[in-house]
Design a protein around this motif. Structure first.
Motif, PDB file in Angstrom:
ATOM      1  N   VAL A  48       0.947  -1.267  -0.098  1.00 59.05           N
ATOM      2  CA  VAL A  48       0.120   0.220   0.015  1.00 59.05           C
ATOM      3  C   VAL A  48       1.052   1.360  -0.005  1.00 59.05           C
ATOM      4  O   VAL A  48       0.763   2.203  -0.814  1.00 59.05           O
ATOM      5  CB  VAL A  48      -0.881  -0.014   1.165  1.00 59.05           C
ATOM      6  CG1 VAL A  48      -1.814   1.277   1.368  1.00 59.05           C
ATOM      7  CG2 VAL A  48      -2.054  -1.045   1.098  1.00 59.05           C
ATOM      8  N   ALA A  49       1.791   1.312   1.075  1.00 63.74           N
ATOM      9  CA  ALA A  49       2.599   2.630   1.119  1.00 63.74           C
ATOM     10  C   ALA A  49       3.834   2.324   1.934  1.00 63.74           C
ATOM     11  O   ALA A  49       3.653   1.299   2.707  1.00 63.74           O
ATOM     12  CB  ALA A  49       1.886   3.713   1.644  1.00 63.74           C
ATOM     13  N   THR A  50       4.808   2.858   1.692  1.00 62.98           N
ATOM     14  CA  THR A  50       6.096   2.650   2.487  1.00 62.98           C
ATOM     15  C   THR A  50       6.766   4.087   2.943  1.00 62.98           C
ATOM     16  O   THR A  50       6.320   5.176   2.182  1.00 62.98           O
ATOM     17  CB  THR A  50       7.096   1.866   2.024  1.00 62.98           C
ATOM     18  OG1 THR A  50       7.530   2.727   0.716  1.00 62.98           O
ATOM     19  CG2 THR A  50       6.780   0.636   1.677  1.00 62.98           C
ATOM     20  N   ILE A  51       7.552   4.209   3.997  1.00 67.40           N
ATOM     21  CA  ILE A  51       8.017   5.518   4.520  1.00 67.40           C
ATOM     22  C   ILE A  51       9.611   4.973   5.168  1.00 67.40           C
ATOM     23  O   ILE A  51       9.602   3.970   5.829  1.00 67.40           O
ATOM     24  CB  ILE A  51       7.155   6.098   5.379  1.00 67.40           C
ATOM     25  CG1 ILE A  51       7.907   7.374   5.704  1.00 67.40           C
ATOM     26  CG2 ILE A  51       6.946   5.319   6.727  1.00 67.40           C
ATOM     27  CD1 ILE A  51       6.842   8.761   6.537  1.00 67.40           C
ATOM     28  N   THR A  52      10.433   5.884   4.638  1.00 69.81           N
ATOM     29  CA  THR A  52      11.860   5.634   5.164  1.00 69.81           C
ATOM     30  C   THR A  52      12.200   6.311   6.397  1.00 69.81           C
ATOM     31  O   THR A  52      11.432   7.210   6.692  1.00 69.81           O
ATOM     32  CB  THR A  52      12.905   5.893   3.912  1.00 69.81           C
ATOM     33  OG1 THR A  52      12.867   7.426   3.746  1.00 69.81           O
ATOM     34  CG2 THR A  52      12.478   5.402   2.562  1.00 69.81           C
ATOM     35  N   SER A  53      13.321   5.839   6.944  1.00 74.06           N
ATOM     36  CA  SER A  53      13.830   6.577   8.120  1.00 74.06           C
ATOM     37  C   SER A  53      13.944   8.294   7.987  1.00 74.06           C
ATOM     38  O   SER A  53      14.011   9.159   8.727  1.00 74.06           O
ATOM     39  CB  SER A  53      15.040   6.057   8.834  1.00 74.06           C
ATOM     40  OG  SER A  53      16.066   5.930   7.631  1.00 74.06           O
ATOM     41  N   GLY A  54      13.984   8.355   6.645  1.00 74.29           N
ATOM     42  CA  GLY A  54      14.299   9.719   6.039  1.00 74.29           C
ATOM     43  C   GLY A  54      13.005  10.574   5.610  1.00 74.29           C
ATOM     44  O   GLY A  54      12.937  11.589   4.956  1.00 74.29           O
ATOM     45  N   SER A  55      11.956   9.544   5.899  1.00 75.68           N
ATOM     46  CA  SER A  55      10.472  10.049   5.528  1.00 75.68           C
ATOM     47  C   SER A  55      10.210  10.471   4.137  1.00 75.68           C
ATOM     48  O   SER A  55       9.193  10.920   3.836  1.00 75.68           O
ATOM     49  CB  SER A  55      10.133  11.605   6.336  1.00 75.68           C
ATOM     50  OG  SER A  55      10.257  11.538   7.875  1.00 75.68           O
ATOM     51  N   SER A  56      11.036   9.560   3.175  1.00 71.81           N
ATOM     52  CA  SER A  56      10.772   9.292   1.762  1.00 71.81           C
ATOM     53  C   SER A  56       9.437   8.095   1.885  1.00 71.81           C
ATOM     54  O   SER A  56       9.640   7.350   2.242  1.00 71.81           O
ATOM     55  CB  SER A  56      11.646   9.186   1.047  1.00 71.81           C
ATOM     56  OG  SER A  56      11.532   8.942  -0.288  1.00 71.81           O
ATOM     57  N   SER A  57       8.321   8.630   1.148  1.00 74.23           N
ATOM     58  CA  SER A  57       7.470   7.688   1.031  1.00 74.23           C
ATOM     59  C   SER A  57       7.061   7.418  -0.476  1.00 74.23           C
ATOM     60  O   SER A  57       7.354   7.984  -1.166  1.00 74.23           O
ATOM     61  CB  SER A  57       6.049   8.421   1.669  1.00 74.23           C
ATOM     62  OG  SER A  57       5.850   9.660   1.060  1.00 74.23           O
ATOM     63  N   THR A  58       6.603   6.072  -0.578  1.00 73.38           N
ATOM     64  CA  THR A  58       6.050   5.523  -1.899  1.00 73.38           C
ATOM     65  C   THR A  58       4.611   5.048  -1.818  1.00 73.38           C
ATOM     66  O   THR A  58       4.140   4.720  -0.654  1.00 73.38           O
ATOM     67  CB  THR A  58       6.961   4.517  -2.388  1.00 73.38           C
ATOM     68  OG1 THR A  58       6.986   3.414  -1.369  1.00 73.38           O
ATOM     69  CG2 THR A  58       8.321   5.141  -2.690  1.00 73.38           C
ATOM     70  N   TYR A  59       3.688   4.947  -2.689  1.00 82.58           N
ATOM     71  CA  TYR A  59       2.250   4.561  -2.755  1.00 82.58           C
ATOM     72  C   TYR A  59       1.948   3.618  -3.813  1.00 82.58           C
ATOM     73  O   TYR A  59       2.562   3.792  -4.893  1.00 82.58           O
ATOM     74  CB  TYR A  59       1.491   5.792  -2.840  1.00 82.58           C
ATOM     75  CG  TYR A  59       1.584   6.844  -1.615  1.00 82.58           C
ATOM     76  CD1 TYR A  59       2.297   7.765  -1.714  1.00 82.58           C
ATOM     77  CD2 TYR A  59       0.864   6.361  -0.427  1.00 82.58           C
ATOM     78  CE1 TYR A  59       2.550   8.652  -0.552  1.00 82.58           C
ATOM     79  CE2 TYR A  59       0.938   7.239   0.724  1.00 82.58           C
ATOM     80  CZ  TYR A  59       2.021   8.364   0.763  1.00 82.58           C
ATOM     81  OH  TYR A  59       2.035   9.138   1.787  1.00 82.58           O
ATOM     82  N   ALA A  60       1.206   2.744  -3.437  1.00 80.51           N
ATOM     83  CA  ALA A  60       0.445   1.962  -4.803  1.00 80.51           C
ATOM     84  C   ALA A  60      -0.067   2.954  -5.749  1.00 80.51           C
ATOM     85  O   ALA A  60      -0.726   4.059  -5.121  1.00 80.51           O
ATOM     86  CB  ALA A  60      -0.182   0.874  -4.327  1.00 80.51           C
ATOM     87  N   ASP A  61      -0.405   2.863  -6.946  1.00 77.27           N
ATOM     88  CA  ASP A  61      -1.006   3.599  -7.661  1.00 77.27           C
ATOM     89  C   ASP A  61      -2.478   3.572  -7.275  1.00 77.27           C
ATOM     90  O   ASP A  61      -3.182   4.760  -7.594  1.00 77.27           O
ATOM     91  CB  ASP A  61      -0.964   2.912  -9.231  1.00 77.27           C
ATOM     92  CG  ASP A  61       0.143   3.572  -9.732  1.00 77.27           C
ATOM     93  OD1 ASP A  61       0.701   2.797 -10.739  1.00 77.27           O
ATOM     94  OD2 ASP A  61       1.122   4.253  -9.089  1.00 77.27           O
ATOM     95  N   SER A  62      -3.019   2.558  -6.841  1.00 80.68           N
ATOM     96  CA  SER A  62      -4.321   2.598  -6.505  1.00 80.68           C
ATOM     97  C   SER A  62      -4.845   3.481  -5.272  1.00 80.68           C
ATOM     98  O   SER A  62      -6.103   3.740  -5.179  1.00 80.68           O
ATOM     99  CB  SER A  62      -4.823   1.032  -6.237  1.00 80.68           C
ATOM    100  OG  SER A  62      -3.876   0.665  -5.027  1.00 80.68           O
TER     101      SER A  62
END
Length: 116
Positions: A48-62
């Motif tokens: 669904v989504a991720t966040i790194t220790s540096g607060s960079s995030s990624t999301y599923a397109d949906s």
């Protein structure tokens, strides 16, 4: 070891919102990515989504534009704000913590049901 406890799931109508929380405890040193995954009924678990220790995030397109992942001030809590929920968002949502060596930890999951 790392323990993850999710909360905040429930039943919500289409178009509604929920906020999931994941509290992490144990040996958290070295955890560099935390994320949310979900498993819809009869389907495989998906990112669904991720966040790194540096607060960079990624999301599923949906979920882009509807969901927001964030970290608490203490860095041992991760949230998933879910807005404009759809029936297809119905799933068990799992929190995940990942180390650079590939060690991966999972919570027990929390049910989210979107239905009128």
């Amino acid at each position: 070891q790392v323990q993850l406890v999710e909360s905040g799931g429930g039943l919500v109508q289409p178009g509604g919102s929920l906020r999931l929380s994941c509290a992490a405890s144990g040996i958290l040193f070295g955890i560099n990515v935390m994320g949310w995954y979900r498993q819809p009924p009869g389907k495989q678990r998906e990112l669904v989504a991720t966040i790194t220790s540096g607060s960079s995030s990624t999301y599923a397109d949906s979920v882009k534009g509807r969901f927001t992942i964030s970290r608490g001030n203490a860095k041992n809590t991760v949230y998933l704000q879910m807005n404009l929920l759809k029936p297809e968002d119905t799933a068990v949502y799992y929190c995940n913590a990942l180390r650079p060596d590939g060690s991966s930890y999972w919570g027990q999951g929390t049910q989210v049901t979107v239905s009128s």
